[in-house]
Design an enzyme around this catalytic site. Structure first.
Site, PDB file in Angstrom:
ATOM      1  N   PHE A 150       0.924  -1.246  -0.121  1.00 53.53           N
ATOM      2  CA  PHE A 150      -0.053   0.134  -0.131  1.00 53.53           C
ATOM      3  C   PHE A 150       1.057   1.113   0.021  1.00 53.53           C
ATOM      4  O   PHE A 150       0.244   2.326  -0.372  1.00 53.53           O
ATOM      5  CB  PHE A 150      -0.729   0.028   1.117  1.00 53.53           C
ATOM      6  CG  PHE A 150      -0.132   0.333   2.434  1.00 53.53           C
ATOM      7  CD1 PHE A 150       0.003   1.837   2.819  1.00 53.53           C
ATOM      8  CD2 PHE A 150       0.349  -0.280   3.412  1.00 53.53           C
ATOM      9  CE1 PHE A 150       0.638   2.354   4.072  1.00 53.53           C
ATOM     10  CE2 PHE A 150       0.946  -0.157   4.520  1.00 53.53           C
ATOM     11  CZ  PHE A 150       1.197   1.344   4.965  1.00 53.53           C
ATOM     12  N   LYS A 174      -1.444  -7.217  -9.070  1.00 57.23           N
ATOM     13  CA  LYS A 174      -2.375  -7.255  -8.049  1.00 57.23           C
ATOM     14  C   LYS A 174      -1.801  -6.054  -7.023  1.00 57.23           C
ATOM     15  O   LYS A 174      -0.933  -6.253  -6.181  1.00 57.23           O
ATOM     16  CB  LYS A 174      -2.144  -8.598  -7.288  1.00 57.23           C
ATOM     17  CG  LYS A 174      -3.432  -9.029  -6.803  1.00 57.23           C
ATOM     18  CD  LYS A 174      -3.907  -8.113  -5.565  1.00 57.23           C
ATOM     19  CE  LYS A 174      -3.137  -8.334  -4.319  1.00 57.23           C
ATOM     20  NZ  LYS A 174      -3.615  -7.354  -3.279  1.00 57.23           N
ATOM     21  N   GLU A 177      -4.937  -3.713  -1.820  1.00 56.08           N
ATOM     22  CA  GLU A 177      -6.234  -3.445  -1.745  1.00 56.08           C
ATOM     23  C   GLU A 177      -6.666  -2.172  -0.905  1.00 56.08           C
ATOM     24  O   GLU A 177      -8.106  -1.592  -0.756  1.00 56.08           O
ATOM     25  CB  GLU A 177      -7.142  -4.517  -1.222  1.00 56.08           C
ATOM     26  CG  GLU A 177      -6.876  -4.958   0.174  1.00 56.08           C
ATOM     27  CD  GLU A 177      -5.733  -5.809   0.202  1.00 56.08           C
ATOM     28  OE1 GLU A 177      -4.558  -5.758  -0.547  1.00 56.08           O
ATOM     29  OE2 GLU A 177      -5.629  -6.967   0.985  1.00 56.08           O
ATOM     30  N   ARG A 178      -5.691  -1.656  -0.042  1.00 53.13           N
ATOM     31  CA  ARG A 178      -5.612  -0.613   0.715  1.00 53.13           C
ATOM     32  C   ARG A 178      -5.758   0.840  -0.055  1.00 53.13           C
ATOM     33  O   ARG A 178      -6.241   1.809   0.431  1.00 53.13           O
ATOM     34  CB  ARG A 178      -4.844  -0.771   1.883  1.00 53.13           C
ATOM     35  CG  ARG A 178      -5.313  -1.281   2.849  1.00 53.13           C
ATOM     36  CD  ARG A 178      -4.417  -1.223   4.092  1.00 53.13           C
ATOM     37  NE  ARG A 178      -3.177  -2.428   3.793  1.00 53.13           N
ATOM     38  CZ  ARG A 178      -2.254  -2.542   4.726  1.00 53.13           C
ATOM     39  NH1 ARG A 178      -2.189  -2.008   5.720  1.00 53.13           N
ATOM     40  NH2 ARG A 178      -1.408  -3.587   4.473  1.00 53.13           N
ATOM     41  N   SER A 227       5.372  -6.995   3.270  1.00 52.72           N
ATOM     42  CA  SER A 227       5.957  -7.344   4.394  1.00 52.72           C
ATOM     43  C   SER A 227       6.875  -8.707   4.521  1.00 52.72           C
ATOM     44  O   SER A 227       6.455  -9.595   3.697  1.00 52.72           O
ATOM     45  CB  SER A 227       4.807  -7.548   5.660  1.00 52.72           C
ATOM     46  OG  SER A 227       3.906  -8.394   5.160  1.00 52.72           O
ATOM     47  N   CYS A 282       9.842   1.614   3.541  1.00 45.23           N
ATOM     48  CA  CYS A 282      10.647   0.617   3.772  1.00 45.23           C
ATOM     49  C   CYS A 282      11.821   1.036   3.959  1.00 45.23           C
ATOM     50  O   CYS A 282      12.904   0.285   4.554  1.00 45.23           O
ATOM     51  CB  CYS A 282      10.767  -0.529   2.711  1.00 45.23           C
ATOM     52  SG  CYS A 282      11.437  -0.002   1.116  1.00 45.23           S
ATOM     53  N   GLU A 384       9.509  -4.000  13.011  1.00 46.11           N
ATOM     54  CA  GLU A 384       9.209  -3.071  12.099  1.00 46.11           C
ATOM     55  C   GLU A 384       7.727  -2.368  12.470  1.00 46.11           C
ATOM     56  O   GLU A 384       6.808  -2.972  12.518  1.00 46.11           O
ATOM     57  CB  GLU A 384       8.945  -3.471  10.639  1.00 46.11           C
ATOM     58  CG  GLU A 384       8.926  -2.454   9.500  1.00 46.11           C
ATOM     59  CD  GLU A 384       8.429  -2.754   7.996  1.00 46.11           C
ATOM     60  OE1 GLU A 384       7.905  -4.000   8.042  1.00 46.11           O
ATOM     61  OE2 GLU A 384       9.172  -2.222   7.486  1.00 46.11           O
TER      62      GLU A 384
HETATM   63  P1  NAD Z   1       1.566  -6.590   3.181  1.00 48.17           P
HETATM   64  O1  NAD Z   1       2.767  -7.818   2.945  1.00 48.17           O
HETATM   65  O2  NAD Z   1       0.515  -6.760   4.118  1.00 48.17           O
HETATM   66  O3  NAD Z   1       0.731  -6.723   1.517  1.00 48.17           O
HETATM   67  C1  NAD Z   1       1.618  -6.569   0.492  1.00 48.17           C
HETATM   68  C2  NAD Z   1       0.566  -7.212  -0.772  1.00 48.17           C
HETATM   69  O4  NAD Z   1       0.579  -8.619  -0.223  1.00 48.17           O
HETATM   70  C3  NAD Z   1      -0.775  -6.642  -0.947  1.00 48.17           C
HETATM   71  O5  NAD Z   1      -0.922  -6.697  -2.319  1.00 48.17           O
HETATM   72  C4  NAD Z   1      -1.576  -7.786  -0.074  1.00 48.17           C
HETATM   73  O6  NAD Z   1      -2.853  -7.875  -0.605  1.00 48.17           O
HETATM   74  C5  NAD Z   1      -0.872  -9.200  -0.290  1.00 48.17           C
HETATM   75  N1  NAD Z   1      -1.086  -9.897   0.850  1.00 48.17           N
HETATM   76  C6  NAD Z   1      -1.237  -9.520   2.204  1.00 48.17           C
HETATM   77  N2  NAD Z   1      -1.315 -10.547   3.009  1.00 48.17           N
HETATM   78  C7  NAD Z   1      -1.179 -11.625   2.283  1.00 48.17           C
HETATM   79  C8  NAD Z   1      -1.269 -13.043   2.495  1.00 48.17           C
HETATM   80  N3  NAD Z   1      -1.402 -13.471   3.657  1.00 48.17           N
HETATM   81  N4  NAD Z   1      -1.209 -13.929   1.412  1.00 48.17           N
HETATM   82  C9  NAD Z   1      -1.040 -13.534   0.188  1.00 48.17           C
HETATM   83  N5  NAD Z   1      -0.763 -11.976  -0.113  1.00 48.17           N
HETATM   84  C10 NAD Z   1      -1.047 -11.138   1.031  1.00 48.17           C
HETATM   85  O7  NAD Z   1       2.354  -5.361   3.160  1.00 48.17           O
HETATM   86  P2  NAD Z   1       1.809  -3.801   3.144  1.00 48.17           P
HETATM   87  O8  NAD Z   1       1.471  -3.716   4.549  1.00 48.17           O
HETATM   88  O9  NAD Z   1       0.892  -3.559   2.000  1.00 48.17           O
HETATM   89  O10 NAD Z   1       3.239  -2.935   2.904  1.00 48.17           O
HETATM   90  C11 NAD Z   1       4.177  -2.576   3.986  1.00 48.17           C
HETATM   91  C12 NAD Z   1       5.126  -3.601   4.030  1.00 48.17           C
HETATM   92  O11 NAD Z   1       5.747  -3.643   2.631  1.00 48.17           O
HETATM   93  C13 NAD Z   1       6.266  -3.101   5.067  1.00 48.17           C
HETATM   94  O12 NAD Z   1       6.721  -4.261   5.772  1.00 48.17           O
HETATM   95  C14 NAD Z   1       7.289  -2.504   4.212  1.00 48.17           C
HETATM   96  O13 NAD Z   1       8.612  -2.488   4.692  1.00 48.17           O
HETATM   97  C15 NAD Z   1       7.312  -3.265   2.948  1.00 48.17           C
HETATM   98  N6  NAD Z   1       7.815  -2.677   1.823  1.00 48.17           N
HETATM   99  C16 NAD Z   1       9.065  -3.236   1.607  1.00 48.17           C
HETATM  100  C17 NAD Z   1       9.660  -2.553   0.363  1.00 48.17           C
HETATM  101  C18 NAD Z   1      11.100  -2.920  -0.071  1.00 48.17           C
HETATM  102  O14 NAD Z   1      11.359  -2.688  -1.365  1.00 48.17           O
HETATM  103  N7  NAD Z   1      11.623  -3.874   0.597  1.00 48.17           N
HETATM  104  C19 NAD Z   1       9.081  -1.414  -0.303  1.00 48.17           C
HETATM  105  C20 NAD Z   1       7.836  -1.090   0.099  1.00 48.17           C
HETATM  106  C21 NAD Z   1       7.393  -1.725   1.330  1.00 48.17           C
END
Ligand code: NAD
Length: 501
Positions: A150, A174, A177-178, A227, A282, A384
């Site tokens: 998101f 994909k 969704e937020r 994450s 991140c 985090e």
């Molecule tokens: P998230 O992991 O909750 O969601 C990321 C994506 O995965 C979304 O599209 C979501 O729909 C999907 N998803 C969520 N739970 C899932 C599951 N159980 N099974 C399958 N798919 C699932 O992350 P977020 O809250 O949207 O973003 C924040 C996180 O992303 C933080 O941990 C941040 O550090 C990380 N991030 C990392 C980078 C990087 O380059 N390393 C860049 C941006 C964000």
């Protein structure tokens, strides 16, 4: 009747064919802006089928033509920047100048993708043997997919699909969704720029959509950013299903402040790195490791002064430095971390938990928080938080600081503030982190380098965007060719061909 945010499949907006939806909030007010459709397996299957059908013609489209579409797309992004930034702010909450910043970084990736003909030229060697030439070329994989978080709804998708499609692949995205609207808007601009239907499809959804992408054999490669627990799952499942996978995860980035650092510069740098985007980056810096008590005391004095002057409010208000967090659930989580920091013995110097923004009482606001005496083992040190919480860690030497960083499970970014070139060189040479800054708090590589952390911040071998993306989204084929001269016939050779023969 609430607006439904649907999908983009085969060049057409599909409003919703799923009974499942989820609200999308305006974090500044807490109001529901729209409902986002959550694609079921059949909708994702239709997107994959569209991408598969578009692949043969797109693969054979000259790279220069593919690149020209990217060049036109880039112009449209520039022209529509205000609209896109407003959509980002409306669903993510970050201030408009920050939304423009992420979009600009995304546009730089589109610009890099428009160099595709040069990047895909391959490697050629003449006369590797008598009358034999050899070359390597980089062929498209087929249908590729991206799953994005998101916090950068414009930039992170632009890390992925422009490079994938200029390399000749088709793509199913994909988004989170937020915050789905800016991602979908941008995808429609790509069609306007000339991307044929089916080359880029967008399916909104949650876990069900992700699992379908992971297990469908037509999908050859998956890029994920989000994450760490989800990244680890995506990497394991995707690899098990025989796909190429890169999965970028979470972070806990440390800044080291040396006794010779320019403290005023470090204070300004840390303010943006810790509190910019409400800490939802991140590459944010939630930990400042001060070498010596004098440094810590001076840094804290400067930070407190700057924090007192900060303006927190809706991201659409240009006078604000920091907007709200993304959802009520995330606000509760961040507040919980601050409670836990206090309970575990860290000293809370600035408490943002009680902040309210007049006229926005239902918004997901929290003020900047500053802790002193944060130590390894505390939850606010290990985990985090993804909120505006900066912790001061006190150490006595650079070696001690580096040991802490190396021992942490994450290794996304880090930086050092110093005037000592030798210390900086030692730090960049040895620290176990993927992206390192020297007097630069957010060392996010430019589009023509690649982005990636170490340790549990990245699962896979290749980093995101830049030159690594060309490798990730193509497979190398090496051709060795001889055209025997007419009339010249050689006998059978049973030894292994080598330069001796
Ligand atoms: P998230 O992991 O909750 O969601 C990321 C994506 O995965 C979304 O599209 C979501 O729909 C999907 N998803 C969520 N739970 C899932 C599951 N159980 N099974 C399958 N798919 C699932 O992350 P977020 O809250 O949207 O973003 C924040 C996180 O992303 C933080 O941990 C941040 O550090 C990380 N991030 C990392 C980078 C990087 O380059 N390393 C860049 C941006 C964000």
């Amino acid at each position: 009747m609430q607006k439904i945010i649907g999908h983009l499949i085969d060049g057409t907006l599909v409003s919703s064919d799923s009974s499942r939806t989820q609200p999308v909030f305006d974090p500044a007010t807490g109001a529901i802006r729209a409902q986002v459709a959550l694609a079921d397996a059949s909708t994702v299957g239709a997107a994959i089928a569209s991408a598969e059908q578009a692949f043969p013609a797109w693969r054979n489209t000259p790279a220069l033509k593919r690149a020209r579409i990217m060049a036109r797309f880039r112009v449209l992004l520039e022209e529509q920047a205000d609209v896109i930034a407003a959509l980002i702010t409306a669903e993510h909450g970050k201030v408009l100048s920050d939304a423009h910043g992420e979009l600009q970084r995304g546009i730089e990736n589109v610009e890099y993708a428009s160099y595709a003909p040069e990047l895909l030229k391959g490697e050629h060697a003449r006369n590797v043997g008598p009358g034999i030439d050899s070359w390597s070329e980089f062929q498209a994989l087929g249908v590729t997919a991206g799953i994005t978080p998101f916090n950068f709804p414009a930039m992170v998708p632009l890390w992925m699909w422009p490079m994938a499609v200029v390399c000749g692949n088709t793509f199913v995205l994909k988004p989170s969704e937020r915050a789905p609207s800016s991602t979908l808007y941008i995808a429609r601009l790509a069609l306007e720029a000339g991307l044929p239907p089916g080359v880029l499809n967008v399916v909104n959804g949650d876990r069900e959509a992700v699992e379908t992408l992971l297990h469908d054999p037509r999908v050859r490669a998956v890029s994920f950013v989000g994450s760490t627990p989800v990244a680890e799952h995506i990497y394991a499942e995707g690899c098990r299903a025989g796909k190429r996978v890169q999965a970028l995860g979470g972070a806990k980035n440390h800044a080291v402040i040396m006794p010779d650092a320019d403290i005023a510069q470090a204070v300004h740098a840390l303010m943006g790195a810790a509190y910019g985007s409400c800490g939802e980056r991140c590459m944010a810096v939630p930990l400042a490791v001060c070498v010596g008590d004098q440094v810590a005391d001076a840094l804290i004095a400067g930070l407190k002064e700057e924090i007192a002057a900060m303006h927190v409010g809706p991201g659409s208000d240009n006078t604000c430095d920091m907007g709200p967090l993304v959802t009520r659930q995330h606000l509760d989580k961040v507040r919980g971390y601050v409670d836990q920091g206090v309970a575990e013995g860290a000293t809370l110097l600035v408490d943002g938990r009680t902040l309210t923004v007049p006229g926005h009482e239902e918004g997901y606001f929290i003020g900047p928080c500053l802790f002193d005496h944060v130590r390894p083992g505390m939850t606010i040190y290990q985990e985090e938080i993804f909120g505006p919480v900066l912790g001061i860690v006190r150490v006595n030497t650079l070696a001690e600081a580096m040991q802490l960083i190396d021992a942490h499970e994450y290794g996304n970014g880090t930086c050092i503030f110093t005037r000592d070139g030798e210390a900086a060189r030692h730090f960049t040479d040895h620290i176990q982190v993927g992206m390192v800054g020297v007097n630069v708090p957010l060392p996010v590589p430019v589009a023509y380098h690649s982005f990636g952390g170490w340790k549990r911040s990245l699962f896979g071998d290749l980093h995101a965007y830049g030159p690594d993306a060309v490798r990730f989204y193509t497979k190398r084929k090496t051709i060795t060719q001889r055209w025997p001269s007419a009339g010249v016939r050689e006998g059978s050779v049973f030894s292994f061909p080598s330069s001796r023969t």
